[in-house]
Design a protein around this motif. Structure first.
Motif, PDB file in Angstrom:
ATOM      1  N   ARG A 176      46.214  50.347  43.264  1.00  0.00           N
ATOM      2  CA  ARG A 176      45.650  49.197  42.566  1.00  0.00           C
ATOM      3  C   ARG A 176      45.249  48.121  43.574  1.00  0.00           C
ATOM      4  O   ARG A 176      44.238  47.470  43.463  1.00  0.00           O
ATOM      5  N   LYS A 177      46.091  48.025  44.598  1.00  0.00           N
ATOM      6  CA  LYS A 177      45.812  47.018  45.610  1.00  0.00           C
ATOM      7  C   LYS A 177      44.524  47.336  46.367  1.00  0.00           C
ATOM      8  O   LYS A 177      43.818  46.451  46.817  1.00  0.00           O
ATOM      9  N   LEU A 193      41.447  45.730  45.060  1.00  0.00           N
ATOM     10  CA  LEU A 193      41.282  44.282  45.219  1.00  0.00           C
ATOM     11  C   LEU A 193      40.291  43.879  46.321  1.00  0.00           C
ATOM     12  O   LEU A 193      39.373  43.100  46.058  1.00  0.00           O
ATOM     13  N   LEU A 240      36.870  44.311  45.190  1.00  0.00           N
ATOM     14  CA  LEU A 240      36.404  43.299  44.239  1.00  0.00           C
ATOM     15  C   LEU A 240      35.955  42.047  44.973  1.00  0.00           C
ATOM     16  O   LEU A 240      34.950  41.442  44.648  1.00  0.00           O
ATOM     17  N   ASP A 296      49.513  37.919  42.344  1.00  0.00           N
ATOM     18  CA  ASP A 296      48.669  39.102  42.152  1.00  0.00           C
ATOM     19  C   ASP A 296      47.650  38.885  41.018  1.00  0.00           C
ATOM     20  O   ASP A 296      46.464  39.162  41.161  1.00  0.00           O
ATOM     21  N   ARG A 356      43.687  38.647  41.090  1.00  0.00           N
ATOM     22  CA  ARG A 356      42.826  39.558  40.330  1.00  0.00           C
ATOM     23  C   ARG A 356      41.794  38.793  39.494  1.00  0.00           C
ATOM     24  O   ARG A 356      40.640  39.164  39.399  1.00  0.00           O
ATOM     25  N   ALA A 372      39.198  37.549  41.742  1.00  0.00           N
ATOM     26  CA  ALA A 372      38.309  38.645  42.146  1.00  0.00           C
ATOM     27  C   ALA A 372      37.317  38.960  41.043  1.00  0.00           C
ATOM     28  O   ALA A 372      36.119  39.157  41.289  1.00  0.00           O
ATOM     29  N   ALA A 373      37.843  38.983  39.793  1.00  0.00           N
ATOM     30  CA  ALA A 373      36.948  39.291  38.673  1.00  0.00           C
ATOM     31  C   ALA A 373      35.856  38.241  38.560  1.00  0.00           C
ATOM     32  O   ALA A 373      34.674  38.550  38.394  1.00  0.00           O
ATOM     33  N   LEU A 418      34.713  36.300  40.900  1.00  0.00           N
ATOM     34  CA  LEU A 418      33.767  36.451  42.013  1.00  0.00           C
ATOM     35  C   LEU A 418      32.788  37.587  41.754  1.00  0.00           C
ATOM     36  O   LEU A 418      31.584  37.466  41.979  1.00  0.00           O
ATOM     37  N   ALA A 419      33.355  38.713  41.249  1.00  0.00           N
ATOM     38  CA  ALA A 419      32.504  39.884  41.012  1.00  0.00           C
ATOM     39  C   ALA A 419      31.435  39.562  39.970  1.00  0.00           C
ATOM     40  O   ALA A 419      30.263  39.878  40.140  1.00  0.00           O
TER      41      ALA A 419
END
Lengths: 303, 447
Positions: free
Chosen positions: A18-19, A22, A25, B9, B13, B16-17, B19-20
């Motif tokens: 999962r890491k 990241l 992404l 974490d 996440r 990241a989402a 940014l994406a």
């Protein structure tokens, strides 16, 4: 991360999996932009290099004809020589001048900071502006800045850009002037990491300046030099704006480089297929050069 | 500890989402903002491109505003500085502007690439007010028209009148007069500052973008040279003629390799943009286009210089290069009616007058509409010299073949001949002739 990824066991493997998503992404926006604006056009360029490009009449497949034509054209062959000479001369000149500048301007004093900023200015100035400025400095009569200086010494005036024997060297001098400060900054960062006690020890041992440079400074800044060399390899061969602005490839094609030829082929002669082929050749050579420099650098680091 | 890690974490996440997603949006926006803008689909909006700097773009804007007011057809106007480059990139996406206004000599090149829609002169209202000479310059290889004349110009000789009168010399009528005047400007201190800092003549002699062929063509014609000779349905290169040898040798000996100061230093790497010696007040003559008149008036003052017909060469004529701009319709746009309405307005007396006047640089030099007189419209008799040069003593680059590569090859060869003063002109011209033959062969036009 490599260590955890190789660790066996289902539970532990799932988390790194999962890491591993990241970083991708985080990279996604950049990659997407690169894909749209860089890699797709690049791919299109490679594709077009095999065609006689006529968007509205239908492109015609010509295989390797464009490559043959470009590689056998004597203007392109001359341009290879000029590109190599200019690329290598500007890169090495830029590194040596950058190194000298870094040695001269290393330190914490406030006045040095001001001088360093002044020296760095060519890097942030648009190449087109720098080109126009140097055209004025190179003006071939005693009115030109450099020639008026020579006049004080009872020399000149020299027609720097209008003589095919000197035009390439004059372009190279401008290129070095632009590149050196950039290299200086990287080398300065390298110099900051040199252990001062080594200098003190050397001073006590009474070694010469050259010995100090050769045995202490140069080995210590090897990583910085590696970076500078890699950058030089990447940009050395694709020199374009400097030449285009300063001489336009002239006189008599004496400063024509690979990119100015490709530009003329594409945008003056409207031969997009040929220009794409020329660009692909340049891409391959640059890639080869970069990989080689990197390989040699890594081998040097290991040793 | 574990909770804190999970929290970080999750935050990472989420970031990241975000940014994406923003990356994706940016990517899509970037794709959408290119050629296919919303207005491209609107039948009542024409996308128009001109090769203009911001100064002349203001004149175009005034013309298009008047057109929209009159017809209701909107104009999405794009002044493009690096026109050729931008056009090629738009062509590669097969999405051209509806209407383009650009150089006459590029018509063959555009047609060879299939970028243009053919034009029937009868479909343009007011077509009969355009002279046959102007219409003839828009005929393609297949005999059809591919453009509508919009503006024309011919080169004239700009001379520093105050300098010439101070030195007591007459207006130059022949090449010999011109050379003598140039030498006098360079050596007899016409500006009276006691320094040898003036030059006879300005020459944009770089091969970049074919400049030296553009400037030098008038001299070639006055020497009786033809670059290409039309033969039946094709062409033959003619740069190995005795006239070419004589003319190019004369230019090399007297202008480029002769006494220093006849032309400005750095001529061999100069393009028009950085050849400012005439307006800077340190050169006495310039054979160039009339678009410079407004610049020279501002820099030097109207009374300091004169606009003269080009001198007569050894062939007994004083022909100069005529060029100008045409209106082109981009291929496959399907807005024929609106395009024709715009073209009719642009060539009408109203459209032409608007483009010839105003506070900014005029974009029509010599009107293509024969009912207009350039000197009267501008209330400036100097323009009649230009108009006469265009109508009576001008030659144009051949427009039907793809002229761009031939102009570049001619420029490369001339620049090399003029650079190496010790070189053999005959072999240089022979090589040029062979190159031109190759270009013609590539286009299946060699006879």
């Amino acid at each position: 991360m490599t260590a955890t990824a190789t660790t066996p066991g289902p539970r532990r493997a799932r988390i790194p999996g999962r890491k591993a998503v990241l970083p991708w992404l985080f990279l996604a926006p950049g990659l997407l932009l690169a894909l749209v604006f860089k890699f797709l056009p690049m791919g299109k360029g490679v594709w077009l290099s095999f065609f006689d490009v006529r968007p509205f009449l239908g492109d015609q497949w010509v295989g390797l004809d464009n490559y043959t034509r470009v590689l056998t054209d004597h203007r392109f062959q001359d341009a290879i020589g000029h590109t190599l000479l200019l690329g290598i001369g500007m890169s090495l000149g830029g590194i040596v001048a950058g190194f000298v500048l870094a040695l001269l301007l290393e330190g914490q004093a406030r006045s040095l900071k001001i001088i360093r900023t002044a020296v760095f200015l060519p890097v942030v100035t648009a190449t087109a502006v720098v080109g126009e400025m140097w055209r004025l400095m190179y003006y071939p009569t005693s009115d030109g800045l450099i020639n008026s200086g020579l006049g004080l010494l009872g020399l000149g005036p020299v027609p720097y850009l209008d003589n095919p024997d000197t035009a390439l060297w004059a372009t190279m001098a401008m290129g070095i002037w632009m590149l050196a400060p950039y290299n200086m900054v990287i080398i300065l960062a390298g110099l900051a990491g040199v252990d001062r006690s080594l200098y003190e020890a050397a001073a006590m041992d009474g070694v010469s300046l050259w010995q100090r440079l050769r045995h202490i400074t140069l080995p210590a800044i090897r990583p910085a030099l590696g970076i500078v060399l890699t950058l030089a390899a990447i940009r050395g061969l694709r020199v374009f704006t400097e030449v285009y602005v300063l001489t336009g490839g002239g006189p008599a094609g004496s400063t024509d480089v690979w990119m100015t030829r490709a530009y003329t082929l594409g945008f003056t002669r409207n031969d997009i297929g040929g220009a794409s082929a020329a660009s692909v050749v340049l891409l391959c050579v640059t890639l080869l050069l970069t990989v080689t420099v990197n390989y040699l650098r890594k081998r040097g680091d290991v040793r | 500890m574990r909770d804190r890690r999970r929290c970080i974490d999750m935050r990472l996440r989420r970031l990241a989402a975000a940014l994406a997603v923003s990356g994706l949006l940016f990517g899509t926006a970037a794709c959408g903002s290119g050629s296919g803008s919303a207005r491209a689909g609107d039948p009542n909006t024409l996308e128009v491109w001109t090769r203009s700097d911001p100064e002349s773009a203001q004149t175009y804007q005034r013309v298009f505003a008047a057109f929209t007011k009159k017809t209701g057809i909107k104009i999405d106007y794009q002044p493009v500085m690096n026109f050729d480059q931008q056009l090629q990139s738009r062509a590669s996406t097969k999405d051209l502007p509806d209407v383009m206004i650009n150089d006459t000599a590029l018509m063959g090149s555009y047609q060879a690439q299939g970028l243009l829609k053919p034009v029937t002169p009868d479909s343009i209202a007011g077509h009969d007010e355009i002279t046959a000479k102007s219409w003839s310059s828009t005929v393609g290889l297949d005999g059809r028209h591919y453009g509508i004349p919009y503006s024309r110009q011919a080169m004239t000789l700009f001379v520093r009148k105050d300098w010439r009168e101070k030195l007591g010399l007459p207006q130059p009528k022949t090449w010999q007069d011109t050379l003598a005047l140039a030498k006098a400007f360079a050596t007899r201190d016409p500006d009276g500052d006691g320094k040898k800092d003036t030059y006879g003549m300005v020459v944009p002699g770089s091969a970049q973008n074919g400049y030296v062929a553009w400037w030098g063509s008038s001299w070639l014609w006055q020497g009786g040279v033809r670059i290409l000779q039309k033969e039946g349905t094709g062409y033959r290169p003619a740069m190995d003629s005795a006239a070419a040898l004589r003319t190019v040798s004369w230019m090399k000996k007297n202008l480029f390799c002769g006494d220093s100061g006849v032309i400005q230093p750095s001529a061999l790497t100069s393009v028009t943009a950085n050849t400012t010696n005439f307006q800077d007040g340190n050169a006495g003559m310039y054979l160039t286009g009339p678009y410079n008149i407004s610049t020279f008036d501002k820099a030097l003052g109207k009374d300091t210089y004169e606009v003269l017909p080009a001198p007569t060469g050894p062939a007994g004529n004083n022909d100069v290069l005529a060029d100008g701009e045409n209106i082109y319709f981009g291929a496959k746009t399907g807005k024929a009616k609106q395009e024709q309405t715009l073209a009719a307005f642009l060539v009408s007396p109203e459209g032409q007058e608007l483009a010839m006047t105003g506070d900014h640089q005029p974009v029509v030099r010599i009107p293509v509409n024969s009912t207009l007189d350039a000197a009267k419209v501008r209330e400036d008799p100097r323009w009649s010299v230009v108009q006469k040069a265009y109508e009576d003593d001008s030659q144009q680059f051949p427009n039907a073949p793809d002229w761009a590569p031939m102009k570049q090859d001619t420029a490369d060869a001339l620049n090399a001949i003029f650079t190496y003063c010790g070189s053999d002109v005959r072999s240089g011209l022979k090589e040029l002739n062979d190159t031109l033959a190759g270009d013609l062969k590539d286009q299946d036009l060699l006879k």
